[in-house]
Design an enzyme around this catalytic site. Structure first.
Site, PDB file in Angstrom:
ATOM      1  N   THR A   1      40.046 -58.901  51.236  1.00  0.00           N
ATOM      2  CA  THR A   1      40.861 -57.968  50.309  1.00  0.00           C
ATOM      3  C   THR A   1      41.834 -58.884  49.685  1.00  0.00           C
ATOM      4  O   THR A   1      41.586 -60.167  49.699  1.00  0.00           O
ATOM      5  CB  THR A   1      41.910 -57.055  51.201  1.00  0.00           C
ATOM      6  OG1 THR A   1      40.759 -56.340  51.958  1.00  0.00           O
ATOM      7  CG2 THR A   1      42.956 -56.323  50.741  1.00  0.00           C
TER       8      THR A   1
ATOM      9  N   ASP B   1      37.811 -47.667  57.658  1.00  0.00           N
ATOM     10  CA  ASP B   1      39.403 -47.661  58.102  1.00  0.00           C
ATOM     11  C   ASP B   1      39.749 -46.261  58.816  1.00  0.00           C
ATOM     12  O   ASP B   1      40.626 -46.198  59.133  1.00  0.00           O
ATOM     13  CB  ASP B   1      40.073 -47.684  56.742  1.00  0.00           C
ATOM     14  CG  ASP B   1      40.156 -49.261  56.609  1.00  0.00           C
ATOM     15  OD1 ASP B   1      39.958 -49.985  57.176  1.00  0.00           O
ATOM     16  OD2 ASP B   1      40.771 -49.567  55.268  1.00  0.00           O
TER      17      ASP B   1
ATOM     18  N   GLY C   1      43.435 -57.157  56.916  1.00  0.00           N
ATOM     19  CA  GLY C   1      43.376 -56.379  57.807  1.00  0.00           C
ATOM     20  C   GLY C   1      44.329 -55.850  58.572  1.00  0.00           C
ATOM     21  O   GLY C   1      45.449 -55.640  57.924  1.00  0.00           O
TER      22      GLY C   1
HETATM   23  O1  DON Z   1      43.217 -51.026  53.879  1.00  0.00           O
HETATM   24  C1  DON Z   1      43.110 -51.785  54.830  1.00  0.00           C
HETATM   25  O2  DON Z   1      44.132 -51.817  55.695  1.00  0.00           O
HETATM   26  C2  DON Z   1      42.063 -52.542  54.960  1.00  0.00           C
HETATM   27  N1  DON Z   1      40.660 -52.080  54.248  1.00  0.00           N
HETATM   28  C3  DON Z   1      42.270 -53.858  54.605  1.00  0.00           C
HETATM   29  C4  DON Z   1      41.149 -55.067  54.610  1.00  0.00           C
HETATM   30  C5  DON Z   1      41.553 -56.185  54.604  1.00  0.00           C
HETATM   31  O3  DON Z   1      42.830 -56.634  54.308  1.00  0.00           O
HETATM   32  C6  DON Z   1      40.551 -57.433  54.706  1.00  0.00           C
HETATM   33  N2  DON Z   1      41.225 -58.755  54.566  1.00  0.00           N
HETATM   34  N3  DON Z   1      41.395 -59.623  55.005  1.00  0.00           N
END
Ligand code: DON
Length: 553
Positions: free
Chosen positions: A363, A405, A455
């Site tokens: 992300t 999610d 995440g």
């Molecule tokens: O919106 C969320 O919480 C996740 N889709 C974020 C994913 C994420 O940060 C992956 N990264 N390292």
């Protein structure tokens, strides 16, 4: 864990600190930072720069975010002294249903919410870009999207991080003809230095520049997106695309020992959890505690906030999320009253679900401050590396796999090991719960703009950086601080290699904590700090990533 090898190469070289009285950008890719700086130099404001950075990251960091994904842009509009959250989060397609990822025995089908177009929510980034331009920016999209179009059309060079991400998702990428053609070389993850050109994506971005969001959500491009998704097992409809709307929301805010905290509201859980954790901490003389006591206390407040996340957080437009109650003093006091300074509270005493450890993924985040004092903190995602790994044919649009999610089944962990229940169950048109936590902090003397990918660990990273800022730390201190994390379930403290000392580990063990040292560090934070007296800016990019931080003098 697949990030095992990823992050250490740059450990010593990329902590960037710069000072100025003017404007600053910190993002996960030098080309995106440059694109933002160019726009600021051309007279654009922070919101124009945010558009340029968003679109450029979509091109040059395809494993992290994209036009086929979503995100949250937290804005501070200086002239009105107003904070607003732009919610460009993906929505579940209208044909989505609660049990869509379960087999006939009601078990979650492995990978169904992660690979291929069935895992994709309806993208929000194109609508958010237009929304930012129409309501906050000064420049036309033809100018703010120029850099992204150039990089899509002329190509950008891959690095080692790209190679590792592509290798990790090679199998899934090879299932999509267009994804394999664009992102792989002879069906393999390309070596660093390979030129990736995306002519279809350049065309899609040109459509967005000339027609605005309707160039994406309606007409020929929308037809192509839906046809391709449906012919590969997805459930998007033209109605889904035509109906997508960005939502402006009131951010959540709170206070910690004289510091104002502004962060994102549901459908992110980040702001609520951050404020809950800080409020719990306010009940203690945190700075006076030893390292061991601080680490124990932080693990205990993290555990409690993530428990509430699992039970109560979801899209507030679909379920009742008791935000005010969750951050109320009464609720916080009740949680604090269960914390023991000499002993860990087993998570099973807070609830009974048991889950496995979460995984690392990708992300992105960027922070911008312009010379007028406008600010943007934006965290954007397509969820897993390269999202669903599916590119809709002839569009260059790599689709997200944000549907993961949602809670596919109560108590069954998603890819980050997070559990959920009713509040985050799948419903048509609903936004899936997020952990993304773009945040503003403000004390009497200074203010900060920050956020990170990671995440489920995003929220605790932002918490640790917030505490670093509160005790006077610089932007560099905030992004480079060692990290540890507790998310309620699994009932364990995860920590970056060597971040917890032997003494701290021993005392955690004595208090009854389970701990696990991770194979590698995690996160990729980008922060900007303004000293209100000197009006000097400092911008910093996490040493763990390969981003860049720049200030215009
Ligand atoms: O919106 C969320 O919480 C996740 N889709 C974020 C994913 C994420 O940060 C992956 N990264 N390292």
């Amino acid at each position: 864990m697949f990030l095992r090898f990823i992050l250490f190469a740059l450990t010593l070289s990329t902590s960037l600190h710069v000072h100025s009285q003017q404007a600053a950008v910190a993002s996960a890719h030098p080309l995106a930072t440059d694109a933002g700086m160019e726009i600021l130099k051309k007279g654009g404001n922070a919101f124009d720069a945010a558009i340029a950075i968003t679109a450029t990251l979509a091109v040059v960091e395809p494993y992290s975010s994209g036009i086929g994904g979503g995100g949250f842009w937290l804005l501070h509009v200086k002239k009105d002294d107003r904070n607003v959250m732009i919610d460009g989060r993906e929505r579940a397609p209208l044909a989505a249903s609660r049990n869509m990822y379960l087999d006939k025995n009601a078990n979650v089908v492995p990978g169904a919410s992660i690979d291929g177009p069935l895992s994709a929510g309806i993208p929000g980034v194109p609508a958010a870009i237009e929304h930012l331009a129409l309501n906050y920016g000064k420049l036309p999209l033809s100018v703010t999207l120029e850099a992204a179009i150039k990089h899509a059309s002329n190509g950008f060079k891959t690095d080692e991080h790209y190679q590792r991400m592509a290798r990790f998702r090679e199998e899934a990428l090879n299932k999509s003809t267009d994804a394999a053609k664009i992102f792989l070389l002879n069906r393999k993850a390309p070596l660093p230095g390979t030129l990736i050109t995306q002519p279809d994506l350049a065309e899609t971005l040109r459509l967005l520049a000339s027609k605005g969001a309707r160039g994406f959500y309606q007409g020929e491009l929308a037809d192509k997106l839906v046809d391709s998704v449906v012919s590969h097992g997805g459930i998007w409809s033209k109605e889904d695309l035509a109906a997508y709307k960005v939502i402006e929301r009131v951010p959540v805010s709170g206070e910690y020992r004289g510091m104002k905290v502004v962060s994102v509201a549901p459908p992110s859980s980040g702001g609520v959890a951050l404020i809950q954790m800080l409020s719990m901490l306010s009940g203690f003389d945190f700075e006076a505690l030893s390292d061991s006591e601080q680490t124990h206390l932080l693990a205990e407040i993290m555990r409690r906030a993530y428990r509430d996340r699992a039970e109560f957080l979801g899209d507030a437009d679909y379920v009742k999320v008791p935000v005010n109650r969750l951050i109320s003093q009464k609720h916080v006091d009740r949680m604090v009253s269960t914390i023991q300074l000499d002993q860990a509270t087993p998570s099973t005493e807070l609830s009974s679900a048991i889950v496995d450890a979460g995984k690392e993924t990708d992300t992105t985040h960027f922070s911008v401050v312009d010379k007028d004092g406008n600010r943007v903190a934006a965290t954007l995602s397509i969820n897993y590396p390269f999202g669903s790994c599916f590119v809709a044919e002839g569009t260059g649009v790599l689709l997200n796999d944000e549907m993961d999610d949602f809670s596919s089944k109560p108590g069954v962990p998603n890819v980050y090991g997070l559990v959920g229940a009713e509040a985050n169950a799948i419903e048509p048109g609903k936004r899936m719960l997020s952990s993304m936590t773009p945040t503003f902090l403000e004390t009497e003397d200074r203010l900060a703009v920050l956020g990170t990918p990671g995440g489920s660990r995003i929220i605790t990273m932002v918490l640790l950086a917030t505490l670093e800022f509160h005790k006077g730390g610089s932007a560099g201190d905030m992004v480079n601080r060692g990290r540890f994390h507790h998310q309620y379930l699994p009932d364990k403290i995860f920590y970056e290699p060597d971040v917890l000392t032997e003494t701290v580990l021993k005392s955690l063990f004595e208090r009854g904590h389970d701990t696990e040292m991770l194979d590698s560090s995690y996160g990729n934070m980008h922060a900007i700090v303004l000293d209100k007296k000197s009006m000097q800016l400092e911008a910093a990019s996490d040493y763990r990533g390969s981003g860049s931080a720049r200030v215009i003098h």
